[in-house]
Scaffold this motif. Sequence first.
Motif, PDB file in Angstrom:
ATOM      1  N   GLU A  80      11.897  37.562  52.366  1.00 24.90           N
ATOM      2  CA  GLU A  80      13.347  38.119  52.517  1.00 24.90           C
ATOM      3  C   GLU A  80      13.692  39.375  52.051  1.00 24.90           C
ATOM      4  O   GLU A  80      14.748  40.153  52.575  1.00 24.90           O
ATOM      5  CB  GLU A  80      14.471  37.086  51.688  1.00 24.90           C
ATOM      6  CG  GLU A  80      14.185  36.970  50.043  1.00 24.90           C
ATOM      7  CD  GLU A  80      14.772  36.091  49.197  1.00 24.90           C
ATOM      8  OE1 GLU A  80      15.476  35.270  50.033  1.00 24.90           O
ATOM      9  OE2 GLU A  80      14.575  35.776  48.140  1.00 24.90           O
ATOM     10  N   HIS A  81      12.546  40.012  51.639  1.00 24.43           N
ATOM     11  CA  HIS A  81      12.947  41.562  51.433  1.00 24.43           C
ATOM     12  C   HIS A  81      12.140  42.481  52.398  1.00 24.43           C
ATOM     13  O   HIS A  81      12.218  43.632  52.128  1.00 24.43           O
ATOM     14  CB  HIS A  81      12.207  41.689  49.920  1.00 24.43           C
ATOM     15  CG  HIS A  81      10.641  41.479  50.046  1.00 24.43           C
ATOM     16  ND1 HIS A  81      10.257  39.983  49.501  1.00 24.43           N
ATOM     17  CD2 HIS A  81       9.675  42.148  50.120  1.00 24.43           C
ATOM     18  CE1 HIS A  81       9.046  40.245  49.328  1.00 24.43           C
ATOM     19  NE2 HIS A  81       8.536  41.452  49.677  1.00 24.43           N
ATOM     20  N   PHE A  82      12.197  41.824  53.596  1.00 25.88           N
ATOM     21  CA  PHE A  82      11.712  42.842  54.790  1.00 25.88           C
ATOM     22  C   PHE A  82      12.651  43.862  55.116  1.00 25.88           C
ATOM     23  O   PHE A  82      13.767  43.843  54.682  1.00 25.88           O
ATOM     24  CB  PHE A  82      11.452  41.682  55.950  1.00 25.88           C
ATOM     25  CG  PHE A  82      12.769  41.271  56.732  1.00 25.88           C
ATOM     26  CD1 PHE A  82      13.335  42.318  57.621  1.00 25.88           C
ATOM     27  CD2 PHE A  82      13.316  40.334  56.471  1.00 25.88           C
ATOM     28  CE1 PHE A  82      14.410  41.853  58.233  1.00 25.88           C
ATOM     29  CE2 PHE A  82      14.704  39.891  56.978  1.00 25.88           C
ATOM     30  CZ  PHE A  82      15.200  40.925  57.856  1.00 25.88           C
ATOM     31  N   HIS A  83      12.040  45.135  55.651  1.00 22.28           N
ATOM     32  CA  HIS A  83      12.780  46.007  56.396  1.00 22.28           C
ATOM     33  C   HIS A  83      12.727  46.103  57.753  1.00 22.28           C
ATOM     34  O   HIS A  83      11.681  45.410  58.298  1.00 22.28           O
ATOM     35  CB  HIS A  83      12.240  47.291  55.804  1.00 22.28           C
ATOM     36  CG  HIS A  83      12.411  47.513  54.208  1.00 22.28           C
ATOM     37  ND1 HIS A  83      13.050  48.601  53.701  1.00 22.28           N
ATOM     38  CD2 HIS A  83      11.798  46.931  53.267  1.00 22.28           C
ATOM     39  CE1 HIS A  83      13.134  48.727  52.752  1.00 22.28           C
ATOM     40  NE2 HIS A  83      12.143  47.753  51.903  1.00 22.28           N
ATOM     41  N   VAL A  84      13.507  46.363  58.605  1.00 21.85           N
ATOM     42  CA  VAL A  84      13.533  46.810  59.691  1.00 21.85           C
ATOM     43  C   VAL A  84      12.973  48.286  59.784  1.00 21.85           C
ATOM     44  O   VAL A  84      14.060  49.176  59.563  1.00 21.85           O
ATOM     45  CB  VAL A  84      14.782  46.405  60.657  1.00 21.85           C
ATOM     46  CG1 VAL A  84      14.649  46.871  62.260  1.00 21.85           C
ATOM     47  CG2 VAL A  84      14.956  44.970  60.568  1.00 21.85           C
TER      48      VAL A  84
ATOM     49  N   ASP B 261       7.119  44.137  55.726  1.00 17.63           N
ATOM     50  CA  ASP B 261       7.081  43.373  54.340  1.00 17.63           C
ATOM     51  C   ASP B 261       6.595  44.420  53.426  1.00 17.63           C
ATOM     52  O   ASP B 261       5.420  44.841  53.088  1.00 17.63           O
ATOM     53  CB  ASP B 261       6.352  42.288  54.300  1.00 17.63           C
ATOM     54  CG  ASP B 261       6.326  41.755  53.119  1.00 17.63           C
ATOM     55  OD1 ASP B 261       6.936  42.098  51.896  1.00 17.63           O
ATOM     56  OD2 ASP B 261       5.098  40.563  52.868  1.00 17.63           O
ATOM     57  N   ALA B 262       7.347  45.067  52.518  1.00 20.56           N
ATOM     58  CA  ALA B 262       7.344  46.208  51.451  1.00 20.56           C
ATOM     59  C   ALA B 262       7.418  45.509  50.064  1.00 20.56           C
ATOM     60  O   ALA B 262       7.548  44.303  50.041  1.00 20.56           O
ATOM     61  CB  ALA B 262       8.197  47.146  51.598  1.00 20.56           C
ATOM     62  N   ASN B 263       6.643  46.303  49.079  1.00 23.71           N
ATOM     63  CA  ASN B 263       6.791  45.874  47.810  1.00 23.71           C
ATOM     64  C   ASN B 263       8.149  45.999  47.129  1.00 23.71           C
ATOM     65  O   ASN B 263       8.201  46.057  45.762  1.00 23.71           O
ATOM     66  CB  ASN B 263       5.681  46.480  46.833  1.00 23.71           C
ATOM     67  CG  ASN B 263       4.429  45.976  47.402  1.00 23.71           C
ATOM     68  OD1 ASN B 263       4.139  44.912  47.761  1.00 23.71           O
ATOM     69  ND2 ASN B 263       3.553  46.946  47.540  1.00 23.71           N
ATOM     70  N   ASP B 264       9.020  46.078  47.992  1.00 26.49           N
ATOM     71  CA  ASP B 264      10.591  46.509  47.510  1.00 26.49           C
ATOM     72  C   ASP B 264      11.084  44.978  47.344  1.00 26.49           C
ATOM     73  O   ASP B 264      12.064  44.622  48.280  1.00 26.49           O
ATOM     74  CB  ASP B 264      11.172  47.237  48.716  1.00 26.49           C
ATOM     75  CG  ASP B 264      12.686  47.609  48.324  1.00 26.49           C
ATOM     76  OD1 ASP B 264      13.149  47.199  47.126  1.00 26.49           O
ATOM     77  OD2 ASP B 264      13.205  48.313  49.065  1.00 26.49           O
ATOM     78  N   PHE B 265      10.894  44.100  46.381  1.00 29.49           N
ATOM     79  CA  PHE B 265      11.336  42.822  46.299  1.00 29.49           C
ATOM     80  C   PHE B 265      12.622  42.639  46.248  1.00 29.49           C
ATOM     81  O   PHE B 265      13.436  41.566  46.108  1.00 29.49           O
ATOM     82  CB  PHE B 265      10.496  42.176  45.129  1.00 29.49           C
ATOM     83  CG  PHE B 265       8.931  42.316  45.211  1.00 29.49           C
ATOM     84  CD1 PHE B 265       8.610  41.149  46.371  1.00 29.49           C
ATOM     85  CD2 PHE B 265       8.138  42.775  44.506  1.00 29.49           C
ATOM     86  CE1 PHE B 265       6.918  41.308  46.586  1.00 29.49           C
ATOM     87  CE2 PHE B 265       6.763  42.819  44.880  1.00 29.49           C
ATOM     88  CZ  PHE B 265       6.461  42.019  45.873  1.00 29.49           C
ATOM     89  N   GLU B 266      13.457  43.709  45.737  1.00 27.85           N
ATOM     90  CA  GLU B 266      15.158  43.440  45.568  1.00 27.85           C
ATOM     91  C   GLU B 266      15.796  43.856  46.734  1.00 27.85           C
ATOM     92  O   GLU B 266      16.926  43.717  46.894  1.00 27.85           O
ATOM     93  CB  GLU B 266      15.514  44.479  44.383  1.00 27.85           C
ATOM     94  CG  GLU B 266      14.803  44.129  43.017  1.00 27.85           C
ATOM     95  CD  GLU B 266      14.882  42.829  42.718  1.00 27.85           C
ATOM     96  OE1 GLU B 266      16.069  42.147  42.747  1.00 27.85           O
ATOM     97  OE2 GLU B 266      13.899  42.224  42.099  1.00 27.85           O
ATOM     98  N   HIS B 267      15.133  44.357  47.955  1.00 29.41           N
ATOM     99  CA  HIS B 267      15.617  44.672  49.132  1.00 29.41           C
ATOM    100  C   HIS B 267      16.214  43.522  49.755  1.00 29.41           C
ATOM    101  O   HIS B 267      15.292  42.495  49.928  1.00 29.41           O
ATOM    102  CB  HIS B 267      14.680  45.519  50.087  1.00 29.41           C
ATOM    103  CG  HIS B 267      15.425  45.876  51.468  1.00 29.41           C
ATOM    104  ND1 HIS B 267      15.212  45.185  52.514  1.00 29.41           N
ATOM    105  CD2 HIS B 267      16.070  46.995  51.539  1.00 29.41           C
ATOM    106  CE1 HIS B 267      15.884  45.932  53.528  1.00 29.41           C
ATOM    107  NE2 HIS B 267      16.284  46.897  52.993  1.00 29.41           N
ATOM    108  N   ARG B 268      17.219  43.574  50.396  1.00 29.24           N
ATOM    109  CA  ARG B 268      17.874  42.565  51.347  1.00 29.24           C
ATOM    110  C   ARG B 268      18.800  42.991  52.379  1.00 29.24           C
ATOM    111  O   ARG B 268      19.610  43.810  52.180  1.00 29.24           O
ATOM    112  CB  ARG B 268      18.876  41.403  50.650  1.00 29.24           C
ATOM    113  CG  ARG B 268      18.198  40.667  49.498  1.00 29.24           C
ATOM    114  CD  ARG B 268      17.090  39.644  49.977  1.00 29.24           C
ATOM    115  NE  ARG B 268      16.412  38.625  48.798  1.00 29.24           N
ATOM    116  CZ  ARG B 268      15.684  39.433  48.100  1.00 29.24           C
ATOM    117  NH1 ARG B 268      15.041  40.679  48.306  1.00 29.24           N
ATOM    118  NH2 ARG B 268      15.102  38.604  47.048  1.00 29.24           N
TER     119      ARG B 268
END
Length: 157
Positions: free
Chosen positions: A28-32, A61-68
Amino acid sequence: MKLSEIKKQLSTLDNVAFVLPNGTYVPEHFHVTEVGLITKNFIDCGGKVRKETVVNFQLWDANDFEHRLKPKKLLDIIELSEKVLGIEDYEVEVEFQAETIGKYDIGFNGTAFTLLNKQTACLAEDQCGIPAEKQKVKLSEIPSQTNNTCTPGGGCC
């Protein structure tokens, strides 16, 4: 699925989710990371020149776990891409990194976008020499067969 359909679905969602063909979700923390326009000019095996154009979304899929990524933000990215790149209402494909970069068609299951395995195909089957698929018949359905034995001249032996 065409870009207009994706935009329509995004306008109804609270969250953006993508489901891989094996049923697992893209984290769920994916980036486009890209929205692009890809045009492929090629010649098929029958010698016919072809052109395919698709809109491409690249998920990362980054290590940015807070990203939504929220639906409104993705709509904004799409609209900017349409304006800057002159994107029209083409089919959309999605790239996502697994063992290698996978390319997927896209669907929608009512709550999430589904990533569908893409398939290759011959576009000039009439010129490829591919034999027609043989019809499969159960031996028990052949009329000349009696009591599971073949009769001479019955065509089952």
